[in-house]
Design an enzyme around this catalytic site. Structure first.
Site, PDB file in Angstrom:
ATOM      1  N   GLY A  51       0.824  -1.199   0.000  1.00 43.49           N
ATOM      2  CA  GLY A  51       0.000   0.000   0.000  1.00 43.49           C
ATOM      3  C   GLY A  51       0.853   1.241   0.000  1.00 43.49           C
ATOM      4  O   GLY A  51       2.079   1.170  -0.126  1.00 43.49           O
ATOM      5  N   GLU A  67      -0.445   1.427  -6.442  1.00 39.68           N
ATOM      6  CA  GLU A  67       0.470   0.951  -5.399  1.00 39.68           C
ATOM      7  C   GLU A  67       0.725  -0.551  -5.508  1.00 39.68           C
ATOM      8  O   GLU A  67       1.840  -1.012  -5.290  1.00 39.68           O
ATOM      9  CB  GLU A  67      -0.059   1.297  -4.004  1.00 39.68           C
ATOM     10  CG  GLU A  67       0.117   2.750  -3.623  1.00 39.68           C
ATOM     11  CD  GLU A  67       1.556   3.139  -3.316  1.00 39.68           C
ATOM     12  OE1 GLU A  67       2.424   2.251  -3.129  1.00 39.68           O
ATOM     13  OE2 GLU A  67       1.827   4.347  -3.264  1.00 39.68           O
ATOM     14  N   GLU A  71       4.496  -1.982  -5.926  1.00 39.66           N
ATOM     15  CA  GLU A  71       5.120  -2.755  -4.852  1.00 39.66           C
ATOM     16  C   GLU A  71       5.153  -4.251  -5.102  1.00 39.66           C
ATOM     17  O   GLU A  71       5.976  -4.949  -4.512  1.00 39.66           O
ATOM     18  CB  GLU A  71       4.425  -2.465  -3.515  1.00 39.66           C
ATOM     19  CG  GLU A  71       4.669  -1.056  -3.035  1.00 39.66           C
ATOM     20  CD  GLU A  71       4.250  -0.833  -1.600  1.00 39.66           C
ATOM     21  OE1 GLU A  71       3.591  -1.707  -1.002  1.00 39.66           O
ATOM     22  OE2 GLU A  71       4.599   0.233  -1.069  1.00 39.66           O
ATOM     23  N   PRO A  88      -4.922   7.245  15.299  1.00 38.95           N
ATOM     24  CA  PRO A  88      -3.811   8.189  15.136  1.00 38.95           C
ATOM     25  C   PRO A  88      -2.433   7.568  15.375  1.00 38.95           C
ATOM     26  O   PRO A  88      -1.433   8.093  14.909  1.00 38.95           O
ATOM     27  CB  PRO A  88      -4.098   9.274  16.174  1.00 38.95           C
ATOM     28  CG  PRO A  88      -5.572   9.202  16.399  1.00 38.95           C
ATOM     29  CD  PRO A  88      -5.937   7.742  16.230  1.00 38.95           C
ATOM     30  N   GLU A 119      11.013  -7.437  -0.401  1.00 38.48           N
ATOM     31  CA  GLU A 119      10.601  -8.811  -0.689  1.00 38.48           C
ATOM     32  C   GLU A 119       9.078  -8.818  -0.727  1.00 38.48           C
ATOM     33  O   GLU A 119       8.425  -8.016  -0.060  1.00 38.48           O
ATOM     34  CB  GLU A 119      11.114  -9.724   0.436  1.00 38.48           C
ATOM     35  CG  GLU A 119      11.001 -11.195   0.189  1.00 38.48           C
ATOM     36  CD  GLU A 119      11.606 -12.028   1.333  1.00 38.48           C
ATOM     37  OE1 GLU A 119      11.174 -13.185   1.477  1.00 38.48           O
ATOM     38  OE2 GLU A 119      12.476 -11.518   2.056  1.00 38.48           O
TER      39      GLU A 119
END
Length: 154
Positions: A51, A67, A71, A88, A119
């Protein structure tokens, strides 16, 4: 919420508005293989769902597809949304909120680490790595419950 910030150039203090930063994550699930996790090359270290940050001008759906390609090198199909995670403290770097999607790929064998992933691998339930970054262990638990409620089918 406003917070006081000191200008690094002049030393004056001023108020600025503080907003959470939008991010996306995806549970790429393949029956028999499990879910894709990436090993992070940058802090915070550990294994994580693939992500990242939503770019300006992008929808969360566009961001998650981008993304995943960056990735994992996987072309994904969004199957649904698991939820929004906004504690938060979920990211030690800053306050983020993540829209977490569930997805699939037609070519799981194309999995290859890219971008800031050192990886990328599929992990089966019960065989997850010990070091999981952010709040992704909680997200994975929520996903397994969601999957169980659907009889193991995405």
């Amino acid at each position: 919420m406003y917070k006081d910030v000191t200008c690094p150039h002049c030393g004056k203090t001023f108020e600025t508005y503080c907003n959470p930063v939008p991010t996306v994550d995806m549970l790429i699930y393949q029956q028999g293989k499990g879910v894709v996790l990436i090993k992070r090359k940058n802090p915070p270290y550990g294994w994580a769902l693939p992500g990242g940050f939503v770019d300006c001008g992008e929808t969360v759906e566009q961001a998650v597809v981008r993304e995943m390609k960056e990735e994992t090198d996987l072309d994904v199909t969004i199957q649904g949304m698991l939820g929004v995670y906004s504690d938060p403290k979920r990211d030690p770097r800053m306050h983020t909120m993540s829209v977490v999607f569930i997805g699939s790929t037609e070519d799981p064998d194309a999995l290859c680490a890219g971008d800031d992933a050192g990886e990328a691998r599929f992990f089966q339930r019960g065989k997850l790595p010990e070091s999981i970054a952010f709040d992704h262990a909680t997200i994975l638990q929520d996903f397994w419950r969601w999957l169980d409620a659907r009889g193991g089918v995405v």
